[in-house]
Write a protein that holds these residues in place. Sequence first.
Motif, mmCIF file in Angstrom:
data_model
loop_
_atom_site.group_PDB
_atom_site.id
_atom_site.type_symbol
_atom_site.label_atom_id
_atom_site.label_comp_id
_atom_site.label_asym_id
_atom_site.label_seq_id
_atom_site.Cartn_x
_atom_site.Cartn_y
_atom_site.Cartn_z
ATOM 1 N N VAL A 54 -3.640 3.112 13.642
ATOM 2 C CA VAL A 54 -3.569 1.654 13.659
ATOM 3 C C VAL A 54 -2.722 1.196 12.480
ATOM 4 C CG1 VAL A 54 -4.894 -0.484 13.586
ATOM 5 C CG2 VAL A 54 -5.837 1.508 14.737
ATOM 6 N N ARG A 55 -1.670 0.447 12.790
ATOM 7 C CA ARG A 55 -0.770 -0.031 11.736
ATOM 8 C C ARG A 55 -0.693 -1.550 11.804
ATOM 9 N NH1 ARG A 55 2.073 4.241 14.201
ATOM 10 N NH2 ARG A 55 2.623 5.887 12.737
ATOM 11 N N LEU A 56 -0.533 -2.199 10.654
ATOM 12 C CA LEU A 56 -0.205 -3.623 10.662
ATOM 13 C C LEU A 56 1.150 -3.800 11.316
ATOM 14 C CD1 LEU A 56 -1.259 -4.778 7.104
ATOM 15 C CD2 LEU A 56 -2.219 -5.583 9.250
ATOM 16 N N LYS A 57 1.330 -4.882 12.078
ATOM 17 C CA LYS A 57 2.646 -5.159 12.647
ATOM 18 C C LYS A 57 3.654 -5.347 11.516
ATOM 19 C CE LYS A 57 0.978 -7.114 16.910
ATOM 20 N NZ LYS A 57 1.144 -8.057 17.995
ATOM 21 N N PRO A 58 4.907 -4.997 11.785
ATOM 22 C CA PRO A 58 5.914 -5.036 10.707
ATOM 23 C C PRO A 58 6.058 -6.414 10.055
ATOM 24 C CG PRO A 58 6.784 -3.944 12.667
ATOM 25 C CD PRO A 58 5.454 -4.515 13.054
ATOM 26 N N GLU A 59 5.817 -7.478 10.836
ATOM 27 C CA GLU A 59 6.009 -8.824 10.281
ATOM 28 C C GLU A 59 4.794 -9.322 9.505
ATOM 29 O OE1 GLU A 59 5.944 -7.946 13.444
ATOM 30 O OE2 GLU A 59 4.866 -9.399 14.695
ATOM 31 N N VAL A 60 3.729 -8.523 9.470
ATOM 32 C CA VAL A 60 2.509 -8.941 8.769
ATOM 33 C C VAL A 60 2.532 -8.384 7.344
ATOM 34 C CG1 VAL A 60 -0.004 -8.790 8.756
ATOM 35 C CG2 VAL A 60 1.217 -9.044 10.920
ATOM 36 N N LEU A 61 2.266 -9.248 6.377
ATOM 37 C CA LEU A 61 2.217 -8.816 4.979
ATOM 38 C C LEU A 61 1.075 -7.842 4.752
ATOM 39 C CD1 LEU A 61 2.812 -12.183 3.076
ATOM 40 C CD2 LEU A 61 4.412 -10.289 3.368
ATOM 41 N N ASP A 62 1.274 -6.890 3.847
ATOM 42 C CA ASP A 62 0.246 -5.891 3.562
ATOM 43 C C ASP A 62 -0.040 -5.866 2.053
ATOM 44 O OD1 ASP A 62 -1.394 -3.757 3.297
ATOM 45 O OD2 ASP A 62 -0.022 -2.268 4.124
ATOM 46 N N PRO A 63 -0.939 -6.743 1.599
ATOM 47 C CA PRO A 63 -1.225 -6.808 0.153
ATOM 48 C C PRO A 63 -1.780 -5.487 -0.387
ATOM 49 C CG PRO A 63 -2.296 -8.608 1.363
ATOM 50 C CD PRO A 63 -1.745 -7.676 2.390
ATOM 51 N N GLN A 64 -2.572 -4.778 0.434
ATOM 52 C CA GLN A 64 -3.120 -3.492 -0.025
ATOM 53 C C GLN A 64 -1.987 -2.494 -0.267
ATOM 54 O OE1 GLN A 64 -5.749 -1.575 2.814
ATOM 55 N NE2 GLN A 64 -6.430 -0.042 1.327
ATOM 56 N N GLY A 65 -1.046 -2.457 0.675
ATOM 57 C CA GLY A 65 0.104 -1.570 0.512
ATOM 58 C C GLY A 65 0.927 -1.936 -0.713
ATOM 59 N N ASP A 66 1.122 -3.243 -0.951
ATOM 60 C CA ASP A 66 1.884 -3.679 -2.123
ATOM 61 C C ASP A 66 1.185 -3.270 -3.409
ATOM 62 O OD1 ASP A 66 3.860 -4.782 -0.566
ATOM 63 O OD2 ASP A 66 3.034 -6.806 -0.613
ATOM 64 N N ALA A 67 -0.142 -3.372 -3.413
ATOM 65 C CA ALA A 67 -0.902 -2.975 -4.603
ATOM 66 C C ALA A 67 -0.736 -1.486 -4.863
ATOM 67 C CB ALA A 67 -2.376 -3.331 -4.424
ATOM 68 N N VAL A 68 -0.757 -0.687 -3.791
ATOM 69 C CA VAL A 68 -0.562 0.762 -3.948
ATOM 70 C C VAL A 68 0.838 1.040 -4.495
ATOM 71 C CG1 VAL A 68 -0.357 2.950 -2.694
ATOM 72 C CG2 VAL A 68 -2.227 1.392 -2.161
ATOM 73 N N ARG A 69 1.835 0.323 -3.968
ATOM 74 C CA ARG A 69 3.213 0.535 -4.432
ATOM 75 C C ARG A 69 3.330 0.236 -5.929
ATOM 76 N NH1 ARG A 69 7.067 -2.658 -5.378
ATOM 77 N NH2 ARG A 69 6.077 -4.428 -4.364
ATOM 78 N N ARG A 70 2.754 -0.881 -6.363
ATOM 79 C CA ARG A 70 2.822 -1.228 -7.790
ATOM 80 C C ARG A 70 2.092 -0.199 -8.637
ATOM 81 N NH1 ARG A 70 2.037 -6.465 -5.861
ATOM 82 N NH2 ARG A 70 -0.186 -6.299 -6.258
ATOM 83 N N ALA A 71 0.931 0.242 -8.133
ATOM 84 C CA ALA A 71 0.139 1.214 -8.910
ATOM 85 C C ALA A 71 0.889 2.539 -9.013
ATOM 86 C CB ALA A 71 -1.221 1.416 -8.248
#
Lengths: 83, 83
Positions: B7-24
């Motif tokens: 299950v994936r978020l649609k590409p046009e939907v923002l992913d704050p959890q993913g962004d947090a992982v990227r920053r971390a």
Amino acid sequence: MKATVLVRLKPEVLDPQGDAVRRALGKLGFEGVKGVRVGKLIEIELPDAAGAGASKADLEKRLAKMADEMLANPVVEDYEIKL
Amino acid sequence: MKATVLVRLKPEVLDPQGDAVRRALGKLGFEGVKGVRVGKLIEIELPDAAGAGASKADLEKRLAKMADEMLANPVVEDYEIKL
């Protein structure tokens, strides 16, 4: 390039979320589901330079380090890297 | 038999959890990660009878129904079935 890290609970670890999904599926009329386990699917977009400059083995090592340090909890989770 | 639903978020939907992982990851010294998306990996253990009695197409249909009704939120998520 895109890399995928699949994070699963270790087989010996209980998964209450998966059990809840299994029960809910039963209530919705999907009989006979024996078990459900819920894990994480983490998709990482790496710069293309990392693909061109680094070997596949280097990339895998880097992703394994990411998984060990942050993406998975090695005490209760296993991970699988897909390039 | 085991089926997997990704299950994936649609590409046009923002992913704050993913962004947090990227920053971390950046803070941990993993530079240059362009993006991270976090989804769900759902592994379903079906009775073997379902595999023997039903065709692959039937099974896929059943799993798609499960995904539509419960495993994914079709408004913001896409899913992929792997048998």
